[in-house]
Design an enzyme around this catalytic site. Structure first.
Site, PDB file in Angstrom:
ATOM      1  N   PHE A  75       0.785  -1.253   0.073  1.00 47.45           N
ATOM      2  CA  PHE A  75       0.014   0.116  -0.058  1.00 47.45           C
ATOM      3  C   PHE A  75       0.939   1.096   0.043  1.00 47.45           C
ATOM      4  O   PHE A  75       0.474   2.346   0.471  1.00 47.45           O
ATOM      5  CB  PHE A  75      -0.924   0.171   1.293  1.00 47.45           C
ATOM      6  CG  PHE A  75      -1.779  -1.332   1.234  1.00 47.45           C
ATOM      7  CD1 PHE A  75      -3.105  -1.161   0.336  1.00 47.45           C
ATOM      8  CD2 PHE A  75      -1.640  -2.184   2.119  1.00 47.45           C
ATOM      9  CE1 PHE A  75      -3.961  -2.304   0.461  1.00 47.45           C
ATOM     10  CE2 PHE A  75      -2.718  -3.428   1.923  1.00 47.45           C
ATOM     11  CZ  PHE A  75      -3.655  -3.420   1.267  1.00 47.45           C
ATOM     12  N   GLY A 130      -3.144  10.341 -11.552  1.00 52.05           N
ATOM     13  CA  GLY A 130      -2.418   9.764 -12.501  1.00 52.05           C
ATOM     14  C   GLY A 130      -1.676   8.748 -11.869  1.00 52.05           C
ATOM     15  O   GLY A 130      -1.896   8.148 -10.801  1.00 52.05           O
ATOM     16  N   GLY A 136      -8.213  18.792  -8.017  1.00 56.88           N
ATOM     17  CA  GLY A 136      -7.101  19.208  -9.053  1.00 56.88           C
ATOM     18  C   GLY A 136      -7.390  18.782 -10.275  1.00 56.88           C
ATOM     19  O   GLY A 136      -8.145  18.728 -10.808  1.00 56.88           O
ATOM     20  N   CYS A 174      -0.435   3.691 -10.832  1.00 55.48           N
ATOM     21  CA  CYS A 174      -1.617   2.658 -10.135  1.00 55.48           C
ATOM     22  C   CYS A 174      -3.015   2.917 -10.219  1.00 55.48           C
ATOM     23  O   CYS A 174      -3.658   2.039 -10.763  1.00 55.48           O
ATOM     24  CB  CYS A 174      -1.129   2.727  -8.541  1.00 55.48           C
ATOM     25  SG  CYS A 174       0.545   2.203  -8.215  1.00 55.48           S
TER      26      CYS A 174
HETATM   27  C1  UGA Z   1      -1.338   4.631  -4.667  1.00 59.61           C
HETATM   28  C2  UGA Z   1      -2.120   4.367  -3.282  1.00 59.61           C
HETATM   29  O1  UGA Z   1      -2.221   5.547  -2.590  1.00 59.61           O
HETATM   30  C3  UGA Z   1      -1.255   3.585  -2.733  1.00 59.61           C
HETATM   31  O2  UGA Z   1      -1.756   3.042  -1.491  1.00 59.61           O
HETATM   32  C4  UGA Z   1      -0.710   2.056  -3.389  1.00 59.61           C
HETATM   33  O3  UGA Z   1       0.099   1.425  -2.934  1.00 59.61           O
HETATM   34  C5  UGA Z   1      -0.213   2.465  -4.980  1.00 59.61           C
HETATM   35  O4  UGA Z   1      -1.063   3.354  -5.542  1.00 59.61           O
HETATM   36  C6  UGA Z   1       0.008   1.210  -5.929  1.00 59.61           C
HETATM   37  O5  UGA Z   1      -0.913   0.491  -5.940  1.00 59.61           O
HETATM   38  O6  UGA Z   1       1.187   1.032  -6.014  1.00 59.61           O
HETATM   39  P1  UGA Z   1       0.493   6.428  -5.819  1.00 59.61           P
HETATM   40  O7  UGA Z   1      -0.062   5.905  -7.092  1.00 59.61           O
HETATM   41  O8  UGA Z   1       2.144   6.069  -5.675  1.00 59.61           O
HETATM   42  O9  UGA Z   1      -0.149   5.458  -4.627  1.00 59.61           O
HETATM   43  O10 UGA Z   1       0.241   7.671  -5.443  1.00 59.61           O
HETATM   44  P2  UGA Z   1      -1.075   8.275  -4.712  1.00 59.61           P
HETATM   45  O11 UGA Z   1      -0.368   9.415  -3.800  1.00 59.61           O
HETATM   46  O12 UGA Z   1      -2.059   7.656  -4.419  1.00 59.61           O
HETATM   47  O13 UGA Z   1      -1.476   9.629  -5.823  1.00 59.61           O
HETATM   48  C7  UGA Z   1      -2.068   8.940  -6.965  1.00 59.61           C
HETATM   49  C8  UGA Z   1      -2.625  10.260  -7.787  1.00 59.61           C
HETATM   50  O14 UGA Z   1      -3.766  10.950  -7.037  1.00 59.61           O
HETATM   51  C9  UGA Z   1      -1.526  11.638  -8.107  1.00 59.61           C
HETATM   52  O15 UGA Z   1      -1.917  11.684  -9.390  1.00 59.61           O
HETATM   53  C10 UGA Z   1      -2.013  12.274  -7.006  1.00 59.61           C
HETATM   54  O16 UGA Z   1      -1.651  13.960  -7.723  1.00 59.61           O
HETATM   55  C11 UGA Z   1      -3.494  12.199  -7.202  1.00 59.61           C
HETATM   56  N1  UGA Z   1      -4.293  12.839  -5.774  1.00 59.61           N
HETATM   57  C12 UGA Z   1      -4.088  12.346  -4.614  1.00 59.61           C
HETATM   58  C13 UGA Z   1      -5.248  13.736  -6.085  1.00 59.61           C
HETATM   59  O17 UGA Z   1      -5.490  14.392  -7.164  1.00 59.61           O
HETATM   60  N2  UGA Z   1      -5.850  14.259  -4.726  1.00 59.61           N
HETATM   61  C14 UGA Z   1      -5.723  13.760  -3.961  1.00 59.61           C
HETATM   62  O18 UGA Z   1      -6.423  14.061  -2.434  1.00 59.61           O
HETATM   63  C15 UGA Z   1      -4.761  12.561  -3.643  1.00 59.61           C
END
Ligand code: UGA
Length: 429
Positions: free
Chosen positions: A152, A257, A253, A260
């Protein structure tokens, strides 16, 4: 314990380093010989805060080593983790060929009881297939167990997520591997859920899809905020204080992307379809996410009218802050769409410029974030890097032909920006 990890990508390498940090002996395996050579020479192929220090310290302590041989990894470990990519097929389903190949190779190398743990994100029922494959390819007398142990961690925060996990999920077919799995994770002091393999696999896809749903939900709310003059950050704060909802992953936002969420959503929709369920809720999550980008591009062209021959400064290329990863980056997609409209771009990212160069050409890469605005008609924020909040706004305002900023990540305060003379357009505020 003696562990091996097959695959040294974002998940495999950080997991291996953190396992070594808590005292296990870890062999990281990758079939990319150049990568293994780089790691052996002290180089780190990805940017992840804190990772380099961790790798160097544990290599020096003799707890972490690298090889390109699965056989060597299997021989030197009791528990073998699979952390190889599970990329999407063109129809959204998951390409499991790397998992299958690695399972065969592990099977062929096993000479004594091993626990084979899948860490890669896989469709429900993959564990059963892995078990069948290993049974088919291993020597008759060798016993083994297959475990599902989804990861995770978030890129950019991987070390902290690994060292202080919310929970550890362990999916098993029998009790035999449970004690070893608990021993591996004991130093992390996290709640451990022991369940069946199918449930463990579903927990991963259900969690990622739910988080993506949360983001699309707040992005939909941002549309209502723009229509009414309400502020989506205030709404998210108010919602988030309800402990049943929680504030995290409620930042509106440009949409989500990365390698994952988009992939896992498509996969989960496909898995549901194959199981006879049309998961329309998640299709809507995808649609809202795509539309969020359309709305932002429209916001830019509504304000600047014709984009042909206008120069825009873009801050941010990574798919999120704290990473150099540009896979499925909304920031890159935005740049490509602006280029298609005929705009010229000056772009900057604190860590992702090298990786961006492979996928984004025909733009000017600028080393200093404070120099991006020079000669531009407007400035665009595309990634939520914390350091962009330290931008020299006065210098940028003077450098632009018009003081216009499109903030796709809501980094600045609208009232303050307007007081400072900016035409400031953000999301849902
Ligand atoms: C995501 C999950 O959060 C992890 O728990 C999981 O392990 C991982 O996928 C995976 O399956 O390997 P990750 O893709 O590294 O992690 O990044 P996130 O922090 O989740 O962000 C994903 C996207 O959502 C980014 O583009 C971010 O800018 C966007 N985001 C995130 C938003 O637009 N708003 C938010 O409030 C949070």
């Amino acid at each position: 314990m003696r562990l091996s990890i097959i695959g040294t990508g974002y998940v495999g390498l950080t997991t291996g380093a953190c396992f070594a940090e808590v005292g296990h002996h870890v062999v990281c395996v990758d079939n990319d010989e150049a990568k293994v050579r780089l790691l052996r020479a002290g180089g780190i192929p990805i940017y992840e805060p804190g990772l380099e220090e961790l790798v160097h310290a544990n290599v020096a302590a003799g707890r972490l080593e690298f090889t390109d041989s699965i056989a060597e990894g299997v021989e030197k470990s009791d528990v073998v983790f699979i952390a190889v990519p599970t990329p999407p097929n063109p129809d959204g389903s998951v390409d499991l060929s790397f998992i299958e190949k690695v399972a065969r190779e592990i099977a062929g190398a096993m000479t004594s009881y091993k626990i084979v743990v899948d860490k890669s994100t896989v469709p429900v029922k993959t564990g059963e297939k892995v078990a069948e494959t290993i049974k088919r390819y291993c020597r008759a007398a060798v016993e083994f167990d297959v475990v599902s142990n989804p990861e995770f961690l978030r890129e950019g925060f991987a070390v902290q997520d690994l060292m202080k996990p919310d929970r550890i999920v362990i999916g098993v077919r029998s009790q035999r591997p449970v004690a070893a799995m608990k021993e591996i994770y004991a130093p992390f002091n996290a709640p451990i859920i022991v369940t069946d393999i199918n449930s463990a696999e579903l927990i991963k896809h259900a969690s990622n899809s739910f988080l993506a749903l949360k983001i699309s939900y707040i992005n939909a709310i941002s549309i209502l905020c723009e229509a009414t003059g309400a502020n989506v950050v205030e709404v998210a704060n108010g919602m988030g204080m309800d402990s049943r909802i929680g504030r995290r992953f409620l930042d509106a936002g440009l949409g989500f992307g990365g390698s994952c969420f988009p992939k896992d959503l498509s996969a989960f929709i496909k898995i549901a379809e194959q199981l006879g369920y049309d998961f329309r809720l998640l299709k809507e999550v995808q649609r809202i996410n795509a539309e969020q980008m359309d709305r932002f591009v429209k916001k830019i062209s509504d304000t600047l009218w014709v984009l042909k021959d206008k120069t825009l400064g873009v801050l941010g290329l990574a798919f999120k802050q704290n990473t150099d990863d540009v896979r499925n980056s909304p920031a890159i997609e935005l740049c490509q769409r602006l280029l298609r409209e005929g705009a010229k771009l000056r772009v900057h990212d604190p860590k992702a410029m090298e990786k961006a160069k492979a996928v984004l050409q025909g733009v000017t890469y600028v080393e200093d974030m404070n120099a991006v605005a020079e000669g531009c008609d407007a400035l665009v924020i595309a990634t939520e890097w914390e350091q962009f909040k330290q931008l020299d706004l006065e210098r940028a305002r003077r450098a632009l032909t018009h003081p216009i900023m499109f903030d796709g990540r809501n980094l600045f305060d609208p009232a303050e920006m307007e007081r400072a003379g900016w035409i400031y357009k953000s999301v849902g505020r």
